[in-house]
Design a protein around this motif. Structure first.
Motif, mmCIF file in Angstrom:
data_model
loop_
_atom_site.group_PDB
_atom_site.id
_atom_site.type_symbol
_atom_site.label_atom_id
_atom_site.label_comp_id
_atom_site.label_asym_id
_atom_site.label_seq_id
_atom_site.Cartn_x
_atom_site.Cartn_y
_atom_site.Cartn_z
ATOM 1 N N THR A 62 0.834 -1.206 0.000
ATOM 2 C CA THR A 62 0.000 0.000 0.000
ATOM 3 C C THR A 62 0.867 1.253 0.000
ATOM 4 N N VAL A 63 1.940 1.249 0.799
ATOM 5 C CA VAL A 63 2.855 2.396 0.826
ATOM 6 C C VAL A 63 3.452 2.633 -0.552
ATOM 7 N N LEU A 64 3.920 1.567 -1.200
ATOM 8 C CA LEU A 64 4.516 1.709 -2.525
ATOM 9 C C LEU A 64 3.484 2.170 -3.551
ATOM 10 N N ASP A 65 2.258 1.646 -3.451
ATOM 11 C CA ASP A 65 1.190 2.087 -4.349
ATOM 12 C C ASP A 65 0.938 3.581 -4.192
ATOM 13 N N ARG A 66 0.916 4.058 -2.954
ATOM 14 C CA ARG A 66 0.658 5.479 -2.711
ATOM 15 C C ARG A 66 1.808 6.343 -3.192
ATOM 16 N N MET A 67 3.036 5.898 -2.977
ATOM 17 C CA MET A 67 4.187 6.639 -3.484
ATOM 18 C C MET A 67 4.161 6.694 -5.009
ATOM 19 N N GLU A 68 3.832 5.569 -5.634
ATOM 20 C CA GLU A 68 3.782 5.542 -7.097
ATOM 21 C C GLU A 68 2.676 6.445 -7.627
ATOM 22 N N SER A 69 1.568 6.551 -6.884
ATOM 23 C CA SER A 69 0.470 7.416 -7.323
ATOM 24 C C SER A 69 0.853 8.890 -7.281
ATOM 25 N N CYS A 70 1.883 9.233 -6.462
ATOM 26 C CA CYS A 70 2.363 10.617 -6.385
ATOM 27 C C CYS A 70 3.355 10.947 -7.496
ATOM 28 N N ALA A 71 3.828 9.925 -8.210
ATOM 29 C CA ALA A 71 4.893 10.114 -9.185
ATOM 30 C C ALA A 71 4.340 10.462 -10.564
ATOM 31 N N LEU A 72 5.178 11.103 -11.354
ATOM 32 C CA LEU A 72 4.838 11.434 -12.732
ATOM 33 C C LEU A 72 4.847 10.168 -13.591
ATOM 34 N N PRO A 73 4.125 10.168 -14.703
ATOM 35 C CA PRO A 73 4.211 9.045 -15.636
ATOM 36 C C PRO A 73 5.636 8.904 -16.169
ATOM 37 N N PRO A 74 5.986 7.746 -16.730
ATOM 38 C CA PRO A 74 7.366 7.525 -17.178
ATOM 39 C C PRO A 74 7.911 8.585 -18.130
ATOM 40 N N GLY A 75 7.117 8.998 -19.122
ATOM 41 C CA GLY A 75 7.599 9.999 -20.075
ATOM 42 C C GLY A 75 7.878 11.342 -19.424
ATOM 43 N N GLU A 76 6.961 11.795 -18.589
ATOM 44 C CA GLU A 76 7.151 13.065 -17.887
ATOM 45 C C GLU A 76 8.297 12.954 -16.880
ATOM 46 N N SER A 77 8.466 11.781 -16.297
ATOM 47 C CA SER A 77 9.586 11.569 -15.378
ATOM 48 C C SER A 77 10.913 11.705 -16.119
ATOM 49 N N ARG A 78 10.977 11.118 -17.322
ATOM 50 C CA ARG A 78 12.199 11.213 -18.118
ATOM 51 C C ARG A 78 12.500 12.667 -18.476
ATOM 52 N N ASP A 79 11.458 13.428 -18.823
ATOM 53 C CA ASP A 79 11.647 14.843 -19.144
ATOM 54 C C ASP A 79 12.207 15.607 -17.946
ATOM 55 N N LEU A 80 11.718 15.304 -16.745
ATOM 56 C CA LEU A 80 12.202 15.982 -15.550
ATOM 57 C C LEU A 80 13.662 15.646 -15.286
ATOM 58 N N ILE A 81 14.032 14.378 -15.487
ATOM 59 C CA ILE A 81 15.436 13.996 -15.312
ATOM 60 C C ILE A 81 16.311 14.766 -16.302
ATOM 61 N N HIS A 82 15.845 14.898 -17.542
ATOM 62 C CA HIS A 82 16.574 15.686 -18.550
ATOM 63 C C HIS A 82 16.796 17.117 -18.053
ATOM 64 N N ARG A 83 15.754 17.745 -17.523
ATOM 65 C CA ARG A 83 15.880 19.135 -17.088
ATOM 66 C C ARG A 83 16.875 19.279 -15.952
ATOM 67 N N VAL A 84 16.825 18.319 -15.008
ATOM 68 C CA VAL A 84 17.769 18.384 -13.889
ATOM 69 C C VAL A 84 19.202 18.179 -14.411
ATOM 70 N N GLU A 85 19.381 17.238 -15.315
ATOM 71 C CA GLU A 85 20.713 16.948 -15.862
ATOM 72 C C GLU A 85 21.271 18.176 -16.587
ATOM 73 N N LYS A 86 20.433 18.895 -17.334
ATOM 74 C CA LYS A 86 20.888 20.077 -18.065
ATOM 75 C C LYS A 86 21.227 21.217 -17.133
ATOM 76 N N SER A 87 20.622 21.225 -15.924
ATOM 77 C CA SER A 87 20.856 22.316 -15.006
ATOM 78 C C SER A 87 22.163 22.179 -14.221
ATOM 79 N N LEU A 88 22.791 21.019 -14.290
ATOM 80 C CA LEU A 88 24.036 20.779 -13.544
ATOM 81 C C LEU A 88 25.246 21.393 -14.235
#
Length: 284
Positions: free
Chosen positions: A258-284
């Motif tokens: 249940t904890v993992l389900d709730r954490m996953e429900s707070c997360a972005l979908p895979p594509g949007e997650s990848r975009d966010l990782i890209h933005r963080v990587e470019k900001s370094l």
């Protein structure tokens, strides 16, 4: 030459624990079970502690004695029998903690793995340099050779994500872990690029919980779920400063799923997650 008896593996202990649960549901003491099975109370106790190897036939016989009619469960338990698994992790037996070996063994046998982490990129997705930066900063400090042992063990664990039949893997990671910068900008950028590349593989799903997503349970430590052949044979691992804690009681499995389900429900979908990782990587 004196042969040293190796301690039971976590898989052997889990098999014994499941047999103990079947006995207790049958309302039999270990003493009575031993009498009915034609053995001793100590032999039953040793089996349940994982200290005595049992055959598939003996597991099935014990299941009949305990009036278990769950054939999928019996088949799954029978498949867990046999001698000690001599996996690659055995070469670390005198080097690393038993918890580290248990983790590698549980991962090796898992049908699927799901992890959640707030501060760290999960070990199965870490680069060598990132892992070295993390392991090299523990308290008390480790000698260089000890760091390298831990790093090599962590990288070898990642073999489950490669090959012809890689293990399905879901990683729920908080944005904070992307911005920690372990090892400095160069190492951090390489880690984020690796995370992006791995997230594009069909069996790997990376989900990012962004800043501003609000509260979610168990923000203070990592949680791993290892799927067994049946849901009731899953294993939960909690990662803490003092080592790994493995849980398999049904109430614990239900709670942390249940904890993992709730954490996953707070997360972005895979594509949007990848975009966010890209933005963080470019900001370094």
């Amino acid at each position: 030459m004196v042969r040293v008896k190796l301690p039971p593996t976590i898989r052997q202990r889990r098999l014994g624990g499941e047999l103990r649960r079947l006995r207790e549901r049958a309302d039999l003491s270990a003493t009575n079970a031993g009498k009915l099975f034609g053995t001793t109370q100590s032999r039953i106790s040793n089996i349940e502690a994982g200290g005595y190897a049992v055959s598939a036939d003996r597991v099935r016989a014990l299941a009949r004695l305990y009036d278990c009619t769950d054939e999928p469960l019996i088949d799954a338990l029978a498949a867990m029998t046999g001698g000690r698994t001599r996996g690659w992790w055995e070469e670390y037996r005198e080097i690393l903690s038993s918890g580290a070996l248990d983790l590698a063994e549980v991962e090796h046998h898992a049908r699927a793995v799901r992890v959640a982490s707030v501060i760290h990129v999960p070990g199965l997705l870490q680069t060598t340099d990132h892992a070295r930066a993390v392991v090299g900063d523990v308290v008390p400090p480790l000698a260089p050779y000890q760091v390298e042992h831990r790093v090599s063990h962590r990288i070898k664990r990642q073999a489950i994500l490669y090959g012809d039949h890689p293990t399905p893997f879901v990683a729920v990671i908080h944005e904070a872990a992307l911005r920690m910068g372990f090892g400095g900008p160069k190492v951090a950028r390489a880690q984020l690029k690796n995370l992006i590349e791995r997230s594009e593989e069909p069996h790997i799903q990376v989900r990012i919980i962004p800043f501003g997503a609000g509260t979610f349970p168990s923000a203070g430590h990592g949680i791993d779920q290892f799927s067994g052949p049946l849901a009731q044979l899953d294993t939960i691992q909690l990662d803490s400063d003092h080592g790994s804690v493995f849980l398999d009681a049904q109430s614990q499995l239900d709670k942390y799923r249940t904890v993992l389900d709730r954490m996953e429900s707070c997360a972005l979908p895979p594509g949007e997650s990848r975009d966010l990782i890209h933005r963080v990587e470019k900001s370094l």
